[in-house]
Design an enzyme around this catalytic site. Structure first.
Site, PDB file in Angstrom:
ATOM      1  N   GLU A 241       0.812  -1.229   0.000  1.00 58.56           N
ATOM      2  CA  GLU A 241       0.000   0.000   0.000  1.00 58.56           C
ATOM      3  C   GLU A 241       0.839   1.269   0.000  1.00 58.56           C
ATOM      4  OE1 GLU A 241      -3.276  -0.238   2.676  1.00 58.56           O
ATOM      5  OE2 GLU A 241      -3.438   1.930   2.877  1.00 58.56           O
ATOM      6  N   GLU A 267      -6.001   6.505  -1.122  1.00 57.60           N
ATOM      7  CA  GLU A 267      -6.551   7.258   0.023  1.00 57.60           C
ATOM      8  C   GLU A 267      -6.146   8.721  -0.018  1.00 57.60           C
ATOM      9  OE1 GLU A 267      -4.098   4.997   3.117  1.00 57.60           O
ATOM     10  OE2 GLU A 267      -4.262   6.965   4.046  1.00 57.60           O
ATOM     11  N   HIS A 317     -10.175   3.247   2.383  1.00 52.15           N
ATOM     12  CA  HIS A 317      -9.316   3.493   3.534  1.00 52.15           C
ATOM     13  C   HIS A 317     -10.148   3.674   4.783  1.00 52.15           C
ATOM     14  CE1 HIS A 317      -7.656   6.718   6.219  1.00 52.15           C
ATOM     15  NE2 HIS A 317      -6.722   5.794   6.319  1.00 52.15           N
ATOM     16  N   GLU A 337     -11.430  -2.184   5.705  1.00 50.69           N
ATOM     17  CA  GLU A 337     -10.367  -1.954   6.692  1.00 50.69           C
ATOM     18  C   GLU A 337     -11.046  -1.740   8.039  1.00 50.69           C
ATOM     19  OE1 GLU A 337      -7.606   1.306   5.856  1.00 50.69           O
ATOM     20  OE2 GLU A 337      -6.151   0.373   7.182  1.00 50.69           O
TER      21      GLU A 337
END
Ligand SMILES: O=C(O)[C@H](O)[C@H](O)[C@@H](O)CO
Ligand SMILES: [Mg+2]
Length: 391
Positions: A241, A267, A317, A337
């Site tokens: 990521e 994000e 995110h 997440e």
């Protein structure tokens, strides 16, 4: 039809206890600077913005933003609120375009788009409350019995403490675990070995039947990542990521094209067109916008359609209600997440101290309620003594 009567923004400044910073906690974009000291400092945030939109009939929708809350508050108070007052919240697409186009000179990304996001999220919460439906039922309904979530913490630290944290998390049945790297280009080959030591140690704990996600938080660069990817492959990460800074879209695309480890990001991208660019350039194998940055639910749902057409999964995110409803309403959003509730350390944790009703993970899944209108969260009064609130 009830019109928007007011927009109330508040900045919540956390004055409660925080976990003291530790060295090599998380690589980040500041690591490339010569500056000494706490590179992660500018990415810790002990503030949050709430945005409450009230209609003439007294219904209140709640939005939020975590990026630069004081600046976003000014942007909303001075520029965006006057654009939405007097409008019908169900004209949400028109309202979104009005906010986007009237501030197009400066608002396409960053602060402006974050402000648009906070307002748009509040409008969707409002619409759900006005029709008595959860937001996900306005987006496409229930595509999952419940949402699989991955445990997201495991910031870099001593190997033993990371293993102990993973062992503790394993008791909650998560099928995915996300860890942060603590070393990057400035730490050379020795840092690479430190990174790999921790990945190996985590695999020893979680095994290979669970997903392992690895987070660089923009702290590496193209050269270093190209050298690390072959070393990471044997640990089978589900993704790597944000290896490079958000503007290095070509770098993302080159790393993703190596097809060694799937590259994820998004994000720190803003707007439908911004995310379309990541998709068109095959810059990511997993798209991770955050709904409270990218343009709110209106923008996120459009991005979901573009990503689905490209068969790129969307895993927003941060989790949190504004993202969970999109994940529930889209088959192409497979998992969420999940930041477990912990003491305040980075700032992501603040969501749980400001809001009530955000679903808690049980045995690695979370559930949204078919009968809870809107986003299903309320502003909490449980921790007010630990906040200084600026109206
Ligand atoms: O993906 C994430 O969780 C973010 O990058 C984190 O919020 C950030 O704080 C770095 O861990
Ligand atoms: Mg991240």
């Amino acid at each position: 039809m009830t019109k928007i009567k007011s927009v109330r923004t508040r900045v919540w400044n956390w004055t409660g206890p925080t976990v003291p910073p530790t060295g090599n906690f998380c690589t980040n974009a500041s690591d490339a600077l010569w500056a000494k000291g706490d590179a992660m400092a500018s990415f810790r945030f002990y503030q949050w913005l709430t945005c409450e939109i009230e209609t003439e009939d007294g219904t209140i929708g709640i939005g939020n933003a975590a990026l630069a809350p004081t600046v976003v508050k000014t942007a909303i108070d001075d520029w965006y609120a006057p654009l939405v007052i007097g409008e019908d919240p169900f004209d949400y697409a028109y309202i979104w375009e009005k906010m986007y186009r009237r501030t197009h000179a400066w608002g396409r990304k960053g602060i402006g788009m974050t402000a648009i996001s906070a307002i748009d999220i509040a409008i969707w919460d409002l619409m759900g409350k006005l029709v008595g439906k959860p937001v996900f039922k306005l987006l496409g309904g229930r595509t999952k019995e419940k949402i699989p979530v991955y445990y997201s913490k495991l910031y870099a630290g001593p190997v033993e403490s990371m293993q102990a944290e993973a062992e503790e998390a394993m008791k909650n049945g998560y099928t995915g675990y996300k860890s942060r790297f603590g070393y990057g280009p400035k730490d050379g080959m020795a840092g690479m070995r430190e990174n790999l030591k921790r990945v190996e140690a985590l695999r020893e704990v979680i095994g290979y039947d669970n997903d392992l996600m690895l987070e660089c938080y923009m702290g590496w660069n193209l050269d270093y990542t190209k050298r690390m990817l072959p070393k990471l492959a044997k640990y089978e990460p589900r993704w790597l990521e944000e290896p490079v800074i958000a503007d290095d879209v070509e770098g993302y695309a080159e790393l993703n094209a190596m097809n060694i480890v799937p590259i994820s990001g998004g994000e720190h991208e803003f707007s439908v067109i911004g995310c379309k660019d990541l998709i068109d350039k095959k810059a990511v194998s997993v798209l991770q916008y955050d709904t409270n940055r990218v343009g709110g639910i209106t923008a996120a749902q459009k991005i979901n359609a573009i990503a689905e057409a490209a068969q790129i999964p969307v895993i927003p995110h941060a989790g949190q209600a504004h993202n969970y409803h999109l994940t529930m309403a889209n088959t192409n959003c497979p998992i969420s997440e999940y930041f477990p509730v912990f003491d305040v350390e980075v700032g992501n944790e603040l969501f749980y101290y400001i809001f009530e009703g955000d679903p808690e993970a049980v045995d690695g899944f979370l559930q949204l309620d078919d009968d809870k209108p809107g986003l299903g969260i309320t502003i909490s009064d449980k921790h007010l003594s630990n906040f200084e609130i600026v109206e």
